[in-house]
Design an enzyme around this catalytic site. Structure first.
Site, mmCIF file in Angstrom:
data_model
loop_
_atom_site.group_PDB
_atom_site.id
_atom_site.type_symbol
_atom_site.label_atom_id
_atom_site.label_comp_id
_atom_site.label_asym_id
_atom_site.label_seq_id
_atom_site.Cartn_x
_atom_site.Cartn_y
_atom_site.Cartn_z
ATOM 1 N N GLY A 1 0.821 -1.202 0.000
ATOM 2 C CA GLY A 1 0.000 0.000 0.000
ATOM 3 C C GLY A 1 0.856 1.253 0.000
ATOM 4 O O GLY A 1 1.970 1.255 0.525
ATOM 5 N N GLY B 1 0.446 5.778 0.016
ATOM 6 C CA GLY B 1 -0.431 6.937 0.085
ATOM 7 C C GLY B 1 0.358 8.196 0.339
ATOM 8 O O GLY B 1 1.596 8.196 0.309
ATOM 9 N N GLY B 2 -0.390 9.278 0.582
ATOM 10 C CA GLY B 2 0.259 10.565 0.776
ATOM 11 C C GLY B 2 1.066 10.660 2.047
ATOM 12 O O GLY B 2 1.890 11.560 2.200
ATOM 13 N N THR C 1 4.292 4.555 3.183
ATOM 14 C CA THR C 1 4.231 3.284 2.462
ATOM 15 C C THR C 1 3.992 2.152 3.449
ATOM 16 O O THR C 1 4.501 2.182 4.569
ATOM 17 C CB THR C 1 5.551 3.034 1.701
ATOM 18 N N LYS D 1 4.001 0.101 8.536
ATOM 19 C CA LYS D 1 3.780 1.419 7.954
ATOM 20 C C LYS D 1 5.003 2.295 8.173
ATOM 21 O O LYS D 1 5.417 2.527 9.317
ATOM 22 C CB LYS D 1 2.553 2.085 8.556
ATOM 23 N N ASP E 1 -9.596 10.311 8.690
ATOM 24 C CA ASP E 1 -9.409 9.871 7.308
ATOM 25 C C ASP E 1 -10.238 8.608 7.040
ATOM 26 O O ASP E 1 -9.750 7.648 6.450
ATOM 27 C CB ASP E 1 -7.928 9.607 7.033
#
Length: 368
Positions: free
Chosen positions: A74, A76-77, A80, A95, A190
């Site tokens: 995965g 995202g902003g 990773t 993460k 989020d």
């Protein structure tokens, strides 16, 4: 022989000093990242419900084959996510966040401590963390069945989720968010379909607390820089920068729109600004059939769709005060689950009235 002995001695001394410098550097970073405070808080915390391990960098590097791109699951902003296998064969999702502001270290430690105390079946468990790297690393339980976004919008899945399964996912997600708001005063910030993971039995696991915020016990809101995902961000929070639990309610309402329509939030729908605006207009004009997912039309009754749609409407109200709490949302979904012939997932907190949502008659349904 003297030259050889001297050379070996110098080489070993160099290696020793280098390792010592590396160890001191890691110790400095560990302290900078709040490691000492974290250890102290965890050892003194009586409310901790699960053991959170502090990993070394070497342990996590080994588990991910030195953070190999092949292990990326995965991106995202905010960082990773890597799949890792620990020495005891536990599979974890690691993460690796992007560089964070040193001024936020205290907040990071506080949030990790809070997450270490969460023990909810529908929230991804924090297995441990590494604080000796420049950017702290978090290791979560690994969930195998991808995200709700994948199951709603993936090419091989579209419209395969039954109405009952969609209700189950909605109830479990609402229960997890309600628990965060009441038990730990954490606002996720989020909530979106790509942060709702599904286990092999389709059990929900809410994930990604990278930008979550905790609210002080004596407060109901906090002022903060706006963060989140466009399309899901509460418009009131976007304008004011004031974050409350109702911000998560709005974002969850957008997820409910996805569940009902099967459409992506950023889908181009007519000439309207957003999927939510389009949804609300069609609801008002009794034309919701135009945007409903085929599986929903096949499985759900008009009354069930009406009740669900009006819950969505209350969640995405422009004004936070007009929105229900997540506890109320959960209770209404449980009531809807009951009339849909599903077992309760949380009987003790079930409220049978669900009366805060005004219901139209079945003759007013938008498509039949």
């Amino acid at each position: 022989m003297g030259v050889v002995v001297t050379s070996i001695t110098m080489f070993l001394s160099y290696c020793f000093l280098k390792q010592r410098r590396i160890a001191k550097h890691k110790e400095m970073i560990f302290k900078r990242n709040g490691g000492t405070i974290f250890e102290k808080i965890l050892s003194e915390s009586e409310g901790s419900t699960q053991i959170v391990k502090i990993f070394t960098e070497e342990e996590l590097k080994k588990s991910t084959n030195s953070f190999s791109p092949d292990n990326v699951v995965g991106q995202g902003g905010f960082g990773t996510v890597y799949k890792g296998i620990l020495i005891d064969n536990t599979v974890v999702a690691i993460k690796k966040s992007k560089v964070i502001d040193p001024n936020q270290i205290g907040q990071f430690v506080n949030e990790v401590v809070l997450l270490s105390q969460i023990n909810h079946p529908n929230i991804v468990k924090l297995v441990g963390c590494c604080l000796e790297t420049d950017v702290p690393l978090l290791a979560y339980e690994y969930i195998v069945n991808e995200t709700l976004f994948h199951h709603l919008h993936g090419k091989s899945h579209g419209s395969l989720l039954s109405w009952r399964m969609r209700l189950k996912i909605a109830v479990e997600t609402a229960g997890a968010i309600a628990y965060m708001h009441s038990a730990t005063k954490i606002i996720h910030r989020d909530i979106k379909s790509s942060n709702i993971l599904l286990n092999d039995d389709y059990t929900v696991k809410v994930s990604d607390f990278g930008i979550s915020r905790s609210i002080p016990k004596n407060k109901m809101q906090v002022s903060t820089a706006v963060q989140g995902t466009l399309g899901y961000i509460d418009p009131e929070y976007f304008i004011s920068g004031i974050l409350t639990g109702k911000s998560d309610v709005y974002s969850f309402g957008v997820v409910l729109v996805e569940l009902l329509t099967g459409k992506k939030v950023n889908s181009a729908v007519a000439t309207y600004r957003s999927l939510v605006d389009h949804f609300l207009l069609l609801l008002k004009e009794y034309r919701l059939i135009e945007v409903l997912d085929d599986q929903v039309k096949l499985d759900a009754t008009p009354d069930q769709i009406n009740r669900f749609a009006h819950l969505v409407k209350s969640c995405v109200s422009p004004e936070g005060m007009a929105r229900p709490t997540m506890e109320e949302v959960k209770e209404e979904l449980l009531a809807l689950q009951e009339i849909s012939g599903l077992p309760y997932t949380d009987k003790e907190s079930f409220c049978s009235t669900g009366s805060y949502v005004s219901q139209p008659s079945s003759s007013q349904i938008m498509m039949f």
